[in-house]
Design a protein around this motif. Structure first.
Motif, PDB file in Angstrom:
ATOM      1  N   UNK A  30      93.974  43.538  18.549  1.00  0.00           N
ATOM      2  CA  UNK A  30      93.514  42.252  19.065  1.00  0.00           C
ATOM      3  C   UNK A  30      92.189  41.889  18.407  1.00  0.00           C
ATOM      4  N   UNK A  31      91.875  40.616  18.380  1.00  0.00           N
ATOM      5  CA  UNK A  31      90.578  40.200  17.824  1.00  0.00           C
ATOM      6  C   UNK A  31      89.429  40.794  18.647  1.00  0.00           C
ATOM      7  N   UNK A  32      88.307  41.108  17.998  1.00  0.00           N
ATOM      8  CA  UNK A  32      87.210  41.792  18.678  1.00  0.00           C
ATOM      9  C   UNK A  32      86.593  40.966  19.808  1.00  0.00           C
ATOM     10  N   UNK A  33      86.743  39.656  19.803  1.00  0.00           N
ATOM     11  CA  UNK A  33      86.180  38.855  20.903  1.00  0.00           C
ATOM     12  C   UNK A  33      86.903  39.083  22.234  1.00  0.00           C
ATOM     13  N   UNK A  34      88.076  39.717  22.181  1.00  0.00           N
ATOM     14  CA  UNK A  34      88.800  40.042  23.413  1.00  0.00           C
ATOM     15  C   UNK A  34      88.406  41.409  23.982  1.00  0.00           C
ATOM     16  N   UNK A  35      87.610  42.156  23.249  1.00  0.00           N
ATOM     17  CA  UNK A  35      87.213  43.495  23.683  1.00  0.00           C
ATOM     18  C   UNK A  35      85.907  43.400  24.452  1.00  0.00           C
ATOM     19  N   UNK A  36      85.853  44.022  25.606  1.00  0.00           N
ATOM     20  CA  UNK A  36      84.653  44.045  26.433  1.00  0.00           C
ATOM     21  C   UNK A  36      84.114  45.464  26.467  1.00  0.00           C
ATOM     22  N   UNK A  37      82.834  45.604  26.206  1.00  0.00           N
ATOM     23  CA  UNK A  37      82.191  46.912  26.241  1.00  0.00           C
ATOM     24  C   UNK A  37      81.888  47.257  27.688  1.00  0.00           C
TER      25      UNK A  37
END
Length: 160
Positions: A30-37
């Motif tokens: 998935x695109x990195x903007x969908x990843x939450x730290x």
């Protein structure tokens, strides 16, 4: 996982599944903007329960529980336990029913007061707890940690 297994909008947003054999064969890029730290205050062991908590909150929201209302939770796995704890948090009364003694013991240890073994006396026990009013809200949790049905007994009059 094949493209047909994803919702159309997911594919349009650039979420691409891969179908590979072997270790980690089912994953999604998935695109990195969908990843939450994850915040540092959330431990890895606590993070394991985020999916369960999210699903449990969704169930409790759908039930529209009122203060003091009885909620039967059929199934005693981790997800059912979390749902019961949330029902208590919202000031309703969970009645957890399960066949597994270990699940019932865990429920009691997590302050789910009404943890009942599903046997011939279960219906009588629920009647005694609720004063014969039964439970207007019922949640069925299967062994795969999935909600198979959320029933509002008052609205439907029966579980369908």
């Amino acid at each position: 996982m094949l493209d047909g297994d994803l919702p159309e909008d997911a594919i349009q947003k650039g979420i691409k599944p891969y179908d590979n054999a072997g270790f980690l064969k089912e994953f999604t890029v998935i695109p990195k903007e969908y990843v939450k730290v994850m915040p540092k205050v959330v431990s890895e062991s606590d993070a394991l329960f985020l999916n369960h908590i999210s699903l449990a909150l969704t169930v409790v929201d759908k039930l529209k529980i009122n203060k003091g209302e009885y909620v039967a939770i059929i199934g005693g796995n981790i997800l059912a336990n979390i749902i019961a704890q949330l029902v208590t948090y919202y000031k309703a009364v969970p009645i957890l029913l399960d066949n597994n003694d270990e699940n019932l013991e865990i429920a009691r240890k997590t302050d789910i007061y009404y943890s009942i073994k599903c046997d011939k006396t279960a219906e009588k026990q629920v009647d005694e707890i609720t004063g014969g009013r039964k439970c207007p809200k019922v949640v069925f949790v299967n062994d795969n940690n999935k909600i198979t049905e959320v029933a509002n007994y008052e609205k439907h009059g029966e579980i369908k």
